[in-house]
Design a protein around this motif. Structure first.
Motif, PDB file in Angstrom:
ATOM      1  N   VAL A   9      37.024  38.612-134.834  1.00  0.00           N
ATOM      2  CA  VAL A   9      37.095  39.335-133.557  1.00  0.00           C
ATOM      3  C   VAL A   9      37.366  40.817-133.761  1.00  0.00           C
ATOM      4  CG1 VAL A   9      37.735  37.315-132.196  1.00  0.00           C
ATOM      5  CG2 VAL A   9      39.529  38.786-133.140  1.00  0.00           C
ATOM      6  N   GLY A  10      37.433  41.257-135.000  1.00  0.00           N
ATOM      7  CA  GLY A  10      37.526  42.687-135.268  1.00  0.00           C
ATOM      8  C   GLY A  10      38.880  43.198-135.738  1.00  0.00           C
ATOM      9  N   TRP A  11      39.838  42.307-135.947  1.00  0.00           N
ATOM     10  CA  TRP A  11      41.130  42.750-136.474  1.00  0.00           C
ATOM     11  C   TRP A  11      41.008  42.808-137.990  1.00  0.00           C
ATOM     12  CZ3 TRP A  11      46.340  41.112-134.088  1.00  0.00           C
ATOM     13  CH2 TRP A  11      46.308  41.315-132.712  1.00  0.00           C
ATOM     14  N   ARG A  12      40.918  44.001-138.545  1.00  0.00           N
ATOM     15  CA  ARG A  12      40.740  44.136-139.988  1.00  0.00           C
ATOM     16  C   ARG A  12      41.764  45.108-140.558  1.00  0.00           C
ATOM     17  NH1 ARG A  12      35.301  43.515-138.173  1.00  0.00           N
ATOM     18  NH2 ARG A  12      34.350  41.740-139.217  1.00  0.00           N
ATOM     19  N   ASP A  13      43.033  44.780-140.372  1.00  0.00           N
ATOM     20  CA  ASP A  13      44.088  45.633-140.911  1.00  0.00           C
ATOM     21  C   ASP A  13      45.321  44.784-141.240  1.00  0.00           C
ATOM     22  OD1 ASP A  13      44.910  45.045-138.367  1.00  0.00           O
ATOM     23  OD2 ASP A  13      45.035  47.102-137.664  1.00  0.00           O
ATOM     24  N   VAL A  14      46.382  45.441-141.591  1.00  0.00           N
ATOM     25  CA  VAL A  14      47.607  44.750-141.982  1.00  0.00           C
ATOM     26  C   VAL A  14      48.204  43.989-140.802  1.00  0.00           C
ATOM     27  CG1 VAL A  14      49.955  45.100-142.845  1.00  0.00           C
ATOM     28  CG2 VAL A  14      48.078  46.406-143.805  1.00  0.00           C
ATOM     29  N   ILE A  15      48.039  44.513-139.612  1.00  0.00           N
ATOM     30  CA  ILE A  15      48.554  43.837-138.419  1.00  0.00           C
ATOM     31  C   ILE A  15      47.891  42.457-138.263  1.00  0.00           C
ATOM     32  CG2 ILE A  15      48.734  43.970-135.902  1.00  0.00           C
ATOM     33  CD1 ILE A  15      50.579  45.900-137.385  1.00  0.00           C
ATOM     34  N   ALA A  16      46.618  42.348-138.583  1.00  0.00           N
ATOM     35  CA  ALA A  16      45.927  41.054-138.514  1.00  0.00           C
ATOM     36  C   ALA A  16      46.555  40.069-139.487  1.00  0.00           C
ATOM     37  CB  ALA A  16      44.447  41.229-138.818  1.00  0.00           C
ATOM     38  N   PHE A  17      46.871  40.539-140.674  1.00  0.00           N
ATOM     39  CA  PHE A  17      47.511  39.676-141.678  1.00  0.00           C
ATOM     40  C   PHE A  17      48.868  39.184-141.171  1.00  0.00           C
ATOM     41  CE2 PHE A  17      50.156  38.921-145.392  1.00  0.00           C
ATOM     42  CZ  PHE A  17      49.344  38.090-146.141  1.00  0.00           C
ATOM     43  N   LEU A  18      49.661  40.091-140.633  1.00  0.00           N
ATOM     44  CA  LEU A  18      50.989  39.722-140.129  1.00  0.00           C
ATOM     45  C   LEU A  18      50.880  38.808-138.909  1.00  0.00           C
ATOM     46  CD1 LEU A  18      52.842  43.134-140.507  1.00  0.00           C
ATOM     47  CD2 LEU A  18      52.999  41.125-141.967  1.00  0.00           C
ATOM     48  N   ALA A  19      49.947  39.118-138.007  1.00  0.00           N
ATOM     49  CA  ALA A  19      49.753  38.268-136.834  1.00  0.00           C
ATOM     50  C   ALA A  19      49.294  36.872-137.256  1.00  0.00           C
ATOM     51  CB  ALA A  19      48.737  38.900-135.893  1.00  0.00           C
ATOM     52  N   ALA A  20      48.400  36.798-138.222  1.00  0.00           N
ATOM     53  CA  ALA A  20      47.934  35.500-138.713  1.00  0.00           C
ATOM     54  C   ALA A  20      49.083  34.721-139.329  1.00  0.00           C
ATOM     55  CB  ALA A  20      46.816  35.693-139.734  1.00  0.00           C
ATOM     56  N   PHE A  21      49.955  35.399-140.037  1.00  0.00           N
ATOM     57  CA  PHE A  21      51.110  34.744-140.646  1.00  0.00           C
ATOM     58  C   PHE A  21      52.004  34.124-139.577  1.00  0.00           C
ATOM     59  CE2 PHE A  21      55.438  34.758-142.302  1.00  0.00           C
ATOM     60  CZ  PHE A  21      55.259  34.036-143.470  1.00  0.00           C
ATOM     61  N   VAL A  22      52.314  34.895-138.545  1.00  0.00           N
ATOM     62  CA  VAL A  22      53.206  34.419-137.485  1.00  0.00           C
ATOM     63  C   VAL A  22      52.542  33.292-136.687  1.00  0.00           C
ATOM     64  CG1 VAL A  22      54.358  35.082-135.339  1.00  0.00           C
ATOM     65  CG2 VAL A  22      54.475  36.578-137.324  1.00  0.00           C
ATOM     66  N   VAL A  23      51.305  33.482-136.294  1.00  0.00           N
ATOM     67  CA  VAL A  23      50.608  32.462-135.506  1.00  0.00           C
ATOM     68  C   VAL A  23      50.432  31.188-136.326  1.00  0.00           C
ATOM     69  CG1 VAL A  23      48.416  31.891-134.378  1.00  0.00           C
ATOM     70  CG2 VAL A  23      49.484  34.114-133.982  1.00  0.00           C
ATOM     71  N   ALA A  24      50.059  31.311-137.576  1.00  0.00           N
ATOM     72  CA  ALA A  24      49.876  30.136-138.429  1.00  0.00           C
ATOM     73  C   ALA A  24      51.190  29.403-138.636  1.00  0.00           C
ATOM     74  CB  ALA A  24      49.277  30.540-139.767  1.00  0.00           C
ATOM     75  N   TRP A  25      52.278  30.131-138.791  1.00  0.00           N
ATOM     76  CA  TRP A  25      53.589  29.486-138.939  1.00  0.00           C
ATOM     77  C   TRP A  25      53.901  28.681-137.691  1.00  0.00           C
ATOM     78  CZ3 TRP A  25      58.014  30.183-135.995  1.00  0.00           C
ATOM     79  CH2 TRP A  25      59.138  29.497-136.455  1.00  0.00           C
ATOM     80  N   LEU A  26      53.700  29.276-136.520  1.00  0.00           N
ATOM     81  CA  LEU A  26      53.992  28.591-135.266  1.00  0.00           C
ATOM     82  C   LEU A  26      53.091  27.375-135.075  1.00  0.00           C
ATOM     83  CD1 LEU A  26      55.538  28.530-132.596  1.00  0.00           C
ATOM     84  CD2 LEU A  26      53.797  30.039-131.657  1.00  0.00           C
ATOM     85  N   VAL A  27      51.812  27.540-135.292  1.00  0.00           N
ATOM     86  CA  VAL A  27      50.872  26.432-135.108  1.00  0.00           C
ATOM     87  C   VAL A  27      51.177  25.303-136.087  1.00  0.00           C
ATOM     88  CG1 VAL A  27      48.446  25.764-135.387  1.00  0.00           C
ATOM     89  CG2 VAL A  27      49.040  27.829-134.109  1.00  0.00           C
ATOM     90  N   SER A  28      51.395  25.625-137.334  1.00  0.00           N
ATOM     91  CA  SER A  28      51.655  24.571-138.319  1.00  0.00           C
ATOM     92  C   SER A  28      52.998  23.896-138.063  1.00  0.00           C
ATOM     93  CB  SER A  28      51.593  25.127-139.735  1.00  0.00           C
ATOM     94  OG  SER A  28      52.611  26.067-139.953  1.00  0.00           O
ATOM     95  N   TYR A  29      53.976  24.639-137.578  1.00  0.00           N
ATOM     96  CA  TYR A  29      55.279  24.045-137.260  1.00  0.00           C
ATOM     97  C   TYR A  29      55.137  23.040-136.122  1.00  0.00           C
ATOM     98  CZ  TYR A  29      60.285  23.700-136.427  1.00  0.00           C
ATOM     99  OH  TYR A  29      61.560  23.234-136.281  1.00  0.00           O
ATOM    100  N   LEU A  30      54.344  23.402-135.109  1.00  0.00           N
ATOM    101  CA  LEU A  30      54.165  22.521-133.958  1.00  0.00           C
ATOM    102  C   LEU A  30      53.174  21.387-134.224  1.00  0.00           C
ATOM    103  CD1 LEU A  30      54.054  25.211-131.135  1.00  0.00           C
ATOM    104  CD2 LEU A  30      55.954  23.698-131.712  1.00  0.00           C
ATOM    105  N   ALA A  31      52.152  21.637-135.013  1.00  0.00           N
ATOM    106  CA  ALA A  31      51.088  20.665-135.215  1.00  0.00           C
ATOM    107  C   ALA A  31      51.343  19.684-136.358  1.00  0.00           C
ATOM    108  CB  ALA A  31      49.770  21.393-135.462  1.00  0.00           C
ATOM    109  N   LEU A  32      52.249  19.995-137.254  1.00  0.00           N
ATOM    110  CA  LEU A  32      52.456  19.157-138.443  1.00  0.00           C
ATOM    111  C   LEU A  32      53.899  18.658-138.590  1.00  0.00           C
ATOM    112  CD1 LEU A  32      50.520  21.509-140.893  1.00  0.00           C
ATOM    113  CD2 LEU A  32      49.624  19.466-139.770  1.00  0.00           C
ATOM    114  N   PRO A  33      54.513  18.120-137.533  1.00  0.00           N
ATOM    115  CA  PRO A  33      55.928  17.733-137.661  1.00  0.00           C
ATOM    116  C   PRO A  33      56.161  16.583-138.640  1.00  0.00           C
ATOM    117  CG  PRO A  33      55.070  16.933-135.586  1.00  0.00           C
ATOM    118  CD  PRO A  33      53.999  17.804-136.200  1.00  0.00           C
TER     119      PRO A  33
END
Length: 91
Positions: free
Chosen positions: A24-48
């Protein structure tokens, strides 16, 4: 094996989120950090269940690794008790 599976699943979620953000066009360090936070949340909720099994496996590894320390501490305590008992009986 649960720890490896959980790590792999969380890494896969992170890479998927990062791929979506990249698409979607996020190509910077913020995308990496956002992906880290979102992935942590999703995996925490989806993989109990996987998270619980991985935690139990890690607890087993830690218990086994500390077994020698506990045995050495118990041996040392027994030696101290014996020395205290010996010193008390000679008075």
């Amino acid at each position: 094996m649960s720890v490896l599976a959980y790590w792999g699943a969380r890494t896969g979620v992170f890479l998927a989120v990062l791929g979506v953000l990249w698409a979607v066009g996020w190509r910077d360090v913020i995308a990496f950090l956002a992906a880290f936070v979102v992935a942590w949340l999703v995996s925490y909720l989806a993989l109990p269940g996987l998270r619980v099994r991985a935690a139990a496996q890690m607890d087993g590894w830690i218990s086994r690794s500390e077994k020698g320390i506990r045995e050495a501490a118990a041996e040392e305590d027994a030696e101290i008790d014996a020395a205290d008992h010996e010193a008390g009986s000679t008075r």
